[in-house]
Design an enzyme around this catalytic site. Structure first.
Site, PDB file in Angstrom:
ATOM      1  N   HIS A 111      31.723 -14.653   6.838  1.00 61.30           N
ATOM      2  CA  HIS A 111      32.972 -15.416   6.610  1.00 61.30           C
ATOM      3  C   HIS A 111      33.369 -15.395   5.129  1.00 61.30           C
ATOM      4  O   HIS A 111      34.041 -16.314   4.670  1.00 61.30           O
ATOM      5  CB  HIS A 111      32.857 -16.867   7.090  1.00 61.30           C
ATOM      6  CG  HIS A 111      32.253 -17.005   8.451  1.00 61.30           C
ATOM      7  ND1 HIS A 111      32.996 -17.054   9.615  1.00 61.30           N
ATOM      8  CD2 HIS A 111      30.950 -17.072   8.849  1.00 61.30           C
ATOM      9  CE1 HIS A 111      32.186 -17.160  10.662  1.00 61.30           C
ATOM     10  NE2 HIS A 111      30.937 -17.173  10.228  1.00 61.30           N
ATOM     11  N   SER A 133      48.163  -1.799 -16.329  1.00 63.39           N
ATOM     12  CA  SER A 133      49.459  -2.387 -16.002  1.00 63.39           C
ATOM     13  C   SER A 133      50.396  -2.145 -17.174  1.00 63.39           C
ATOM     14  O   SER A 133      49.981  -2.191 -18.328  1.00 63.39           O
ATOM     15  CB  SER A 133      49.289  -3.885 -15.759  1.00 63.39           C
ATOM     16  OG  SER A 133      50.524  -4.544 -15.958  1.00 63.39           O
ATOM     17  N   LYS A 193      44.786  -5.667 -17.901  1.00 61.57           N
ATOM     18  CA  LYS A 193      44.490  -5.255 -16.530  1.00 61.57           C
ATOM     19  C   LYS A 193      43.801  -3.897 -16.417  1.00 61.57           C
ATOM     20  O   LYS A 193      44.101  -2.958 -17.135  1.00 61.57           O
ATOM     21  CB  LYS A 193      45.795  -5.189 -15.723  1.00 61.57           C
ATOM     22  CG  LYS A 193      46.470  -6.545 -15.597  1.00 61.57           C
ATOM     23  CD  LYS A 193      45.993  -7.281 -14.388  1.00 61.57           C
ATOM     24  CE  LYS A 193      46.679  -6.691 -13.204  1.00 61.57           C
ATOM     25  NZ  LYS A 193      46.548  -7.442 -12.017  1.00 61.57           N
ATOM     26  N   GLU A 253      42.545   0.802  -3.506  1.00 60.93           N
ATOM     27  CA  GLU A 253      43.724   0.197  -2.873  1.00 60.93           C
ATOM     28  C   GLU A 253      44.543   1.237  -2.113  1.00 60.93           C
ATOM     29  O   GLU A 253      45.018   0.984  -1.004  1.00 60.93           O
ATOM     30  CB  GLU A 253      44.619  -0.470  -3.925  1.00 60.93           C
ATOM     31  CG  GLU A 253      44.045  -1.753  -4.473  1.00 60.93           C
ATOM     32  CD  GLU A 253      44.894  -2.264  -5.630  1.00 60.93           C
ATOM     33  OE1 GLU A 253      45.863  -2.985  -5.368  1.00 60.93           O
ATOM     34  OE2 GLU A 253      44.600  -1.932  -6.791  1.00 60.93           O
TER      35      GLU A 253
END
Ligand code: ARG
Length: 465
Positions: free
Chosen positions: A162, A283, A289, A296
């Site tokens: 979980h 970024s 970043k 992804e």
């Protein structure tokens, strides 16, 4: 002479007007099926050898066809070949080029075959070659994971259910879980290959041919396991592309799961691992970043592969026997899913060896989440308490720890004893993370000893390929 003769259509004989310009573009597949050219030429050479063997082509005719096809192959490779939309597809482009090069002998090549068995043959040869490349890439990624597992067998991280801290595990054990998924993908791929590797050549348009062809000979020349058994099925079956897409969808689902974990683990909130800079991007606005774009994108590309599976299933669902032009729509999904899978596997196989573990962070995270609570319960059971009672006792100890902001291992013996007097000072061995993982020492368990055994076994499986 009809307009169609002027257009040089290979099937123009019965037509009295030229093909509508839109229809010509709409029905043509040359823009995408030209990538079958190697396999189309291999198939044609094998077919010509067979025609020679059974006495339909003379020595000289077969030689001319062979040489003509090889010169076309060289031109296509060198990117100097002119493709024509009017000639519709890769098969007719190559055949027309052959005839324009070697004259009327070229017109004999299509004896005893049809584009229907030709395209089925080409696609199977193409898919077979690609399967072999995908198999190598899967194995390469597996080896990267197994090496990482070996190096990080003793690295402790929290295991989750979980997405809540559950029990401590070895990072190597986690990598081996990924390896198991890929092991099944590999088996699925090879199983699919068996059904791909059947020769449809000789099925002709749909019913077979009146010439004394030798289908086993062409099958053998092209490295197929056997000649297919039914001509109608041979020209219309595209199950093999659906199986391939199903394999690819499951594989991508696995890569997507890996990606999800990498994205989580590289976030500042987890900070379990670092990906190499060369696999990340920045970024344009936020200078701090470092984004895990590669995982992804792999996660994102899973969707297009599922889409191709749905496209292929839908393409086939209402087709009557035998060949229908619908089948021309099989190519783009097949090509794209293979390109996608190869790129994603390549990315992962290059990226995973360069993953670095932030061992201290993972260790602390495992410690923070009361991940040895089950171990304390097991300890009490071994001292004679019923498991449900032990669960209750440990629940209370955890509640106390949370209130105190201390891990179970940081409570004093007296504090622990206040929950059960079965607790003695040997309890601290089971409350450590090391004690917890070492205790799970059986086949498939997370103990580093088992992880080492499992990596050894996995390596010998990979080496045997
Ligand atoms: N381009 C066609 C395909 O991809 C080749 C077979 C065409 N056969 C035919 N009877 N029109 O399926």
């Amino acid at each position: 002479m009809s307009d169609n003769k002027d257009q040089n259509k290979l099937w123009g004989g019965r037509f009295t007007e030229a093909t509508d310009a839109f229809v010509e573009r709409f029905t043509a597949s040359i823009e995408f099926d030209r990538r079958l050219y190697q396999h189309d030429i291999d198939g044609s050479i094998a077919h010509s050898k067979m025609l020679h063997k059974v006495g339909i082509l003379s020595d000289d005719e077969q030689q001319q066809i062979h040489d003509g096809l090889e010169s076309i192959r060289a031109e296509i490779k060198a990117d100097t070949f002119t493709w024509s939309v009017a000639l519709e597809d890769v098969h007719m482009n190559i055949e027309a080029a052959l005839t324009s090069r070697i004259g009327d002998v070229g017109k004999k090549l299509h004896t005893g075959r049809s584009r229907n068995d030709q395209v089925a043959t080409d696609l199977r040869l193409y898919v077979r070659d690609e399967i072999d490349q995908v198999a190598v890439l899967i194995s390469k990624l597996q080896l990267a994971l197994v090496n990482l597992a070996e190096a990080e067998a003793d690295t402790i991280m929290p295991g989750f259910t979980h997405l809540q801290t559950a029990q401590p595990i070895s990072f190597g054990h986690h990598m081996l879980a990924w390896n198991e998924m890929l092991e099944r993908d590999y088996a699925r791929l090879l199983d699919c290959r068996k059904r791909v590797n059947q020769s449809p050549l000789g099925a002709a348009a749909l019913a077979g041919t009146t010439y004394p062809i030798d289908r086993e000979y062409t099958a053998q020349l092209l490295g197929f396991d056997a000649a297919s058994k039914n001509s109608l099925d041979s020209v219309s079956d595209r199950d093999f592309t659906i199986e391939l897409a199903a394999f690819a969808s499951i594989l991508m689902m696995h890569l997507s799961r890996f990606s999800e974990e990498l994205v989580l683990w590289t976030s500042a909130q987890f900070a379990f691992i670092d990906l190499p800079d060369r696999f990340c991007t920045g970024s344009s606005i936020m200078p701090q970043k470092k984004n895990p774009d590669v995982p992804e994108l792999v996660r994102g590309k899973t969707g297009r592969v599922y889409g191709h599976l749905t496209a292929l299933l839908t393409l086939m669902k209402s087709q009557p026997l035998a060949y229908n032009k619908d089948n021309q729509e099989d190519k783009e999904p097949v090509f794209d899913l293979l390109d996608t899978v190869k790129d994603c596997l390549y990315a992962y196989s290059e990226m995973m060896p360069a993953v670095s573990c932030n061992k201290d962070v993972m260790y602390l995270a495992a410690k923070k989440g009361y991940s040895t609570a089950t171990d304390l319960a097991d300890y009490l059971v071994k001292k004679g308490m019923a498991f449900r009672d032990a669960h209750e006792v440990v629940g209370k100890s955890v509640a106390f720890g949370i209130e105190q902001k201390r891990d179970l291992s940081e409570l004093t013996l007296d504090e622990l004893k206040s929950f059960s007097d079965l607790i003695e000072d040997d309890v601290f061995q089971v409350l450590t993370l090391e004690g917890s993982i070492n205790a799970r020492n059986h086949i498939g368990g997370t103990a580093p000893e088992q992880v080492h055994k499992a990596t050894k076994a996995a390596k010998s499986t990979l080496n045997a390929r």
